[in-house]
Design a protein around this motif. Structure first.
Motif, PDB file in Angstrom:
ATOM      1  N   PHE A  88     -17.295 -23.641  17.014  1.00 43.41           N
ATOM      2  CA  PHE A  88     -17.921 -24.825  16.547  1.00 43.41           C
ATOM      3  C   PHE A  88     -16.230 -25.698  16.788  1.00 43.41           C
ATOM      4  CE2 PHE A  88     -15.419 -22.269  13.515  1.00 43.41           C
ATOM      5  CZ  PHE A  88     -14.230 -23.527  13.022  1.00 43.41           C
ATOM      6  N   GLY A  89     -16.571 -26.796  16.521  1.00 46.69           N
ATOM      7  CA  GLY A  89     -15.150 -27.637  16.991  1.00 46.69           C
ATOM      8  C   GLY A  89     -14.694 -28.802  16.592  1.00 46.69           C
ATOM      9  N   HIS A  90     -14.250 -29.878  17.313  1.00 41.47           N
ATOM     10  CA  HIS A  90     -14.295 -31.360  17.471  1.00 41.47           C
ATOM     11  C   HIS A  90     -14.948 -31.743  19.092  1.00 41.47           C
ATOM     12  CE1 HIS A  90     -11.002 -29.767  14.126  1.00 41.47           C
ATOM     13  NE2 HIS A  90     -10.460 -29.529  14.703  1.00 41.47           N
ATOM     14  N   ALA A  91     -15.941 -32.156  18.198  1.00 37.20           N
ATOM     15  CA  ALA A  91     -16.831 -32.606  19.787  1.00 37.20           C
ATOM     16  C   ALA A  91     -16.082 -34.189  19.646  1.00 37.20           C
ATOM     17  CB  ALA A  91     -17.897 -32.908  19.128  1.00 37.20           C
ATOM     18  N   GLY A  92     -15.071 -34.843  19.410  1.00 37.42           N
ATOM     19  CA  GLY A  92     -14.966 -35.662  19.647  1.00 37.42           C
ATOM     20  C   GLY A  92     -13.360 -36.033  20.286  1.00 37.42           C
ATOM     21  N   ASP A  93     -12.630 -35.179  20.219  1.00 34.50           N
ATOM     22  CA  ASP A  93     -11.320 -34.784  21.227  1.00 34.50           C
ATOM     23  C   ASP A  93     -11.424 -33.335  22.796  1.00 34.50           C
ATOM     24  OD1 ASP A  93     -10.902 -32.811  19.560  1.00 34.50           O
ATOM     25  OD2 ASP A  93      -9.557 -33.865  18.221  1.00 34.50           O
ATOM     26  N   GLY A  94     -12.661 -33.141  22.515  1.00 35.49           N
ATOM     27  CA  GLY A  94     -13.000 -32.036  23.459  1.00 35.49           C
ATOM     28  C   GLY A  94     -11.883 -30.606  22.824  1.00 35.49           C
ATOM     29  N   ASN A  95     -12.087 -30.501  21.735  1.00 36.66           N
ATOM     30  CA  ASN A  95     -10.944 -28.720  21.632  1.00 36.66           C
ATOM     31  C   ASN A  95     -12.356 -28.100  20.630  1.00 36.66           C
ATOM     32  OD1 ASN A  95      -8.580 -28.134  18.967  1.00 36.66           O
ATOM     33  ND2 ASN A  95      -9.266 -27.248  20.617  1.00 36.66           N
ATOM     34  N   LEU A  96     -12.799 -26.640  20.899  1.00 38.54           N
ATOM     35  CA  LEU A  96     -13.229 -26.198  21.200  1.00 38.54           C
ATOM     36  C   LEU A  96     -12.839 -25.062  20.546  1.00 38.54           C
ATOM     37  CD1 LEU A  96     -14.228 -27.342  23.608  1.00 38.54           C
ATOM     38  CD2 LEU A  96     -15.858 -25.731  24.051  1.00 38.54           C
ATOM     39  N   HIS A  97     -12.865 -24.093  18.828  1.00 32.73           N
ATOM     40  CA  HIS A  97     -12.853 -23.227  18.525  1.00 32.73           C
ATOM     41  C   HIS A  97     -13.664 -21.977  18.928  1.00 32.73           C
ATOM     42  CE1 HIS A  97      -9.748 -26.016  16.418  1.00 32.73           C
ATOM     43  NE2 HIS A  97     -10.351 -26.262  15.831  1.00 32.73           N
ATOM     44  N   ILE A  98     -13.522 -20.633  19.580  1.00 37.01           N
ATOM     45  CA  ILE A  98     -14.165 -20.152  20.001  1.00 37.01           C
ATOM     46  C   ILE A  98     -13.399 -18.714  19.126  1.00 37.01           C
ATOM     47  CG2 ILE A  98     -15.640 -18.956  22.612  1.00 37.01           C
ATOM     48  CD1 ILE A  98     -14.513 -21.730  24.027  1.00 37.01           C
ATOM     49  N   TYR A  99     -14.408 -17.809  18.807  1.00 36.87           N
ATOM     50  CA  TYR A  99     -14.443 -16.924  18.254  1.00 36.87           C
ATOM     51  C   TYR A  99     -14.589 -15.551  19.070  1.00 36.87           C
ATOM     52  CZ  TYR A  99     -12.757 -20.379  14.757  1.00 36.87           C
ATOM     53  OH  TYR A  99     -11.834 -21.438  14.844  1.00 36.87           O
ATOM     54  N   ILE A 100     -14.006 -14.167  19.366  1.00 32.64           N
ATOM     55  CA  ILE A 100     -14.572 -12.963  20.058  1.00 32.64           C
ATOM     56  C   ILE A 100     -15.234 -11.994  18.643  1.00 32.64           C
ATOM     57  CG2 ILE A 100     -14.596 -11.164  21.647  1.00 32.64           C
ATOM     58  CD1 ILE A 100     -12.192 -14.001  23.316  1.00 32.64           C
ATOM     59  N   CYS A 101     -15.695 -11.433  18.618  1.00 28.95           N
ATOM     60  CA  CYS A 101     -16.177 -10.931  17.546  1.00 28.95           C
ATOM     61  C   CYS A 101     -15.819  -9.371  17.705  1.00 28.95           C
ATOM     62  CB  CYS A 101     -17.113 -11.562  16.791  1.00 28.95           C
ATOM     63  SG  CYS A 101     -16.956 -13.073  15.699  1.00 28.95           S
ATOM     64  N   GLN A 102     -15.372  -8.129  16.770  1.00 23.31           N
ATOM     65  CA  GLN A 102     -14.983  -6.868  17.365  1.00 23.31           C
ATOM     66  C   GLN A 102     -16.582  -6.358  16.681  1.00 23.31           C
ATOM     67  OE1 GLN A 102     -12.405  -4.751  15.538  1.00 23.31           O
ATOM     68  NE2 GLN A 102     -13.527  -2.880  16.195  1.00 23.31           N
ATOM     69  N   ASP A 103     -16.751  -6.479  15.587  1.00 20.93           N
ATOM     70  CA  ASP A 103     -18.222  -6.086  15.722  1.00 20.93           C
ATOM     71  C   ASP A 103     -18.527  -5.114  15.448  1.00 20.93           C
ATOM     72  OD1 ASP A 103     -19.334  -8.517  14.699  1.00 20.93           O
ATOM     73  OD2 ASP A 103     -20.473  -9.062  16.606  1.00 20.93           O
ATOM     74  N   ASN A 104     -19.247  -3.821  16.841  1.00 20.32           N
ATOM     75  CA  ASN A 104     -18.830  -2.398  17.069  1.00 20.32           C
ATOM     76  C   ASN A 104     -18.532  -1.714  17.947  1.00 20.32           C
ATOM     77  OD1 ASN A 104     -21.500  -2.094  14.670  1.00 20.32           O
ATOM     78  ND2 ASN A 104     -22.917  -3.086  16.424  1.00 20.32           N
ATOM     79  N   TYR A 105     -17.863  -2.814  18.669  1.00 22.86           N
ATOM     80  CA  TYR A 105     -16.781  -2.379  19.584  1.00 22.86           C
ATOM     81  C   TYR A 105     -15.233  -1.262  18.252  1.00 22.86           C
ATOM     82  CZ  TYR A 105     -18.825  -4.727  23.069  1.00 22.86           C
ATOM     83  OH  TYR A 105     -19.637  -5.038  24.093  1.00 22.86           O
ATOM     84  N   SER A 106     -14.714  -0.386  19.306  1.00 23.99           N
ATOM     85  CA  SER A 106     -13.769  -0.212  18.867  1.00 23.99           C
ATOM     86  C   SER A 106     -12.627  -0.590  19.107  1.00 23.99           C
ATOM     87  CB  SER A 106     -13.380   1.944  19.290  1.00 23.99           C
ATOM     88  OG  SER A 106     -13.303   1.382  20.616  1.00 23.99           O
ATOM     89  N   ALA A 107     -11.388  -0.169  17.982  1.00 24.62           N
ATOM     90  CA  ALA A 107     -10.618  -0.916  18.223  1.00 24.62           C
ATOM     91  C   ALA A 107      -9.879  -1.529  19.699  1.00 24.62           C
ATOM     92  CB  ALA A 107      -9.723  -0.977  18.035  1.00 24.62           C
ATOM     93  N   ALA A 108      -9.913   0.018  20.408  1.00 27.92           N
ATOM     94  CA  ALA A 108      -9.670  -0.234  21.839  1.00 27.92           C
ATOM     95  C   ALA A 108     -10.255  -0.602  22.710  1.00 27.92           C
ATOM     96  CB  ALA A 108      -8.742   1.105  22.048  1.00 27.92           C
TER      97      ALA A 108
END
Length: 479
Positions: A373-393
């Protein structure tokens, strides 16, 4: 750089400066992380000053004894900028939280570093003037906002934190106190050191006081939620608003997926489920007719571009619910996964839709969930990378691959690494590859001038010569 570990002798000296009740030794786990919790490192000791004199004495002592110092507020950062990587002293500013002066004649308010944005808003609630920058995390401190030049949700019309900092008082690494700027509106008197320190993430000086610019409270504010078939369709409307001369106070974007996460997190129902993507627009001003005219023109443009029936915020409760959802999207996403990381690239506004398409491609090809999600008016995107079922490594490897790709997308399209969350520790390894050796060398010389012994917030923002080398730096990004 070889730093000294804090000893019992150092703790005694710090206790003499601030008193035993404001020295936490050994430091507790409260001090080893920020909001994201992806970077953890415990300082040796935490110290809570209450005035400039104490900060100056702490810094002078740390400088003489080559002890690293990391400034900290309410730890709402996401890039590890306030995490004490080299241990040493955590300078906890949370008790420096006073309004020092309200000056409506000069449209300023002077506050200490540790005052929260929420507290500033509450202080001004019954007054004619407001402090404009509006980050989602209202419990963030103003010093932290200034250190990252936070933007928030009104930047499209009003600008970022830097635009509202008239002056700062700072303590340099050796304990020297400087007043930079003040209540004047204009200043063309040599290098602007104030604006250099704002956004420097605590690597150049400790900000202790800030003179903030205020503006008259708007007479009218209108919020509207615009549903579209998709986020990409919604985003493509934004340049049409600006081209028509309409500049809303804020233009936020998010998708139905993110709203679903919020509904589960908050255990509430959102006000609309007709869209795959949404724009949340705010209009404000002192002329009701002009604001209403801009609002109506924006609705017409949006309708012609595929917007569904607008959701008007006709009651305070409805508006509060929508803004609550927007403000809590980060924590709602965080609640869906064991761990996550974030990229907040900023790109030209007209390129957001194209960037989001590439984000979706990366999400599919690399098989990793990436809400955004983010600020469409100033071009700033917040992109979240989720771990879910991946191991920590495996997740660590995945994060590095995805971050490289996202930064390459931003670089190719004329963007920057961060719009408001900063570089900190988590993104420092990518800085030189993105911006090149010449810029890093110049920044290195600036760092030397302010902090010759490199005791202030080491290992942050860019690779400084003489500091701890971090292996596995990314390859050069292509032009």
């Amino acid at each position: 750089m070889a730093y000294n570990k804090v000893t019992e002798v150092d703790v005694a000296a710090l206790t003499k400066i601030v008193g035993a009740d404001r020295v936490i030794y050994p430091a507790t786990v409260h001090y080893d992380h920020d909001q994201m919790k992806s970077v953890r490192s415990l300082p040796d000791v935490a110290v809570q000053p209450i005035n400039d004199d104490e900060v100056a004495k702490i810094m002078a002592y740390a400088n003489v004894h080559t002890i690293p110092v990391t400034v900290r507020g309410n730890a709402t950062g996401l890039m590890g900028a306030n995490v004490a990587i080299e241990h040493g002293i955590a300078l906890d500013m949370i008790k420096m939280n006073q309004v020092l002066e309200y000056d409506p004649e000069n449209l300023t308010i002077t506050v200490q570093n540790g005052l929260r944005i929420r507290d500033i808003n509450e202080y001004l609630a019954d007054k004619r003037f407001i402090y404009v920058p509006a980050p989602a995390m209202k419990w963030a401190t103003i010093g932290g906002n200034a250190s990252t030049n936070a933007g928030g949700m009104r930047a499209v019309k009003y600008g970022t934190t830097r635009d509202y900092v008239r002056g700062i008082k700072v303590i340099l690494a050796d304990g020297t106190s400087l007043q930079l700027g003040g209540k004047t509106v204009k200043n063309s008197s040599g290098y602007d050191l104030k604006d250099l320190i704002v956004g420097s993430e605590g690597t150049l000086a400790v900000i202790t006081e800030l003179v903030l610019r205020l503006i008259p409270r708007p007479v009218i504010t209108i919020d509207v939620l615009l549903p579209f078939d998709s986020v990409e369709t919604a985003i493509k409307v934004v340049p049409k608003f600006l081209e028509a001369g309409i500049i809303p106070t804020g233009i936020e974007f998010f998708g139905s997926r993110e709203i679903g996460y919020w509904e589960k997190y908050a255990e509430k129902q959102f006000v609309d489920h007709s869209g795959g993507g949404y724009l949340l627009l705010t209009f404000d001003g002192s002329n009701k007719d002009a604001v209403q005219a801009d609002y109506e023109r924006a609705l017409e443009i949006a309708k012609n571009a595929g917007a569904k029936a607008p959701v008007l915020m006709n009651t305070a409760d409805q508006a509060a619910l929508v803004w609550e959802a927007r403000n809590q999207l980060l924590t709602a996403i965080q609640a869906t996964t064991p761990a996550m990381d974030e990229v907040d690239i900023v790109v030209p506004r007209s390129k957001i839709a194209a960037v989001l398409e590439q984000v979706h491609q990366i999400e599919e090809t690399d098989q990793v969930r990436m809400p955004n999600f983010g600020h469409a008016g100033d071009g700033n995107l917040h992109i979240y990378i989720c771990q879910d079922n991946y191991s920590a490594a495996d997740f660590a490897v995945k994060v590095d691959i995805v971050i490289r790709k996202l930064y390459q997308v931003a670089k190719n399209i004329g963007g920057e690494m961060s719009g408001e969350h900063g570089i900190g520790y988590a993104r420092e390894p990518y800085f030189a590859a993105f911006y090149g050796a010449d810029r890093v060398a110049l920044l290195d010389r600036i760092k030397d001038a302010f902090d010759p012994k490199h005791i202030l917030n080491p290992d942050k923002v860019f690779p400084v010569k003489g500091e701890t080398d971090r292996p596995n730096r990314p390859l050069e990004l292509k032009n």
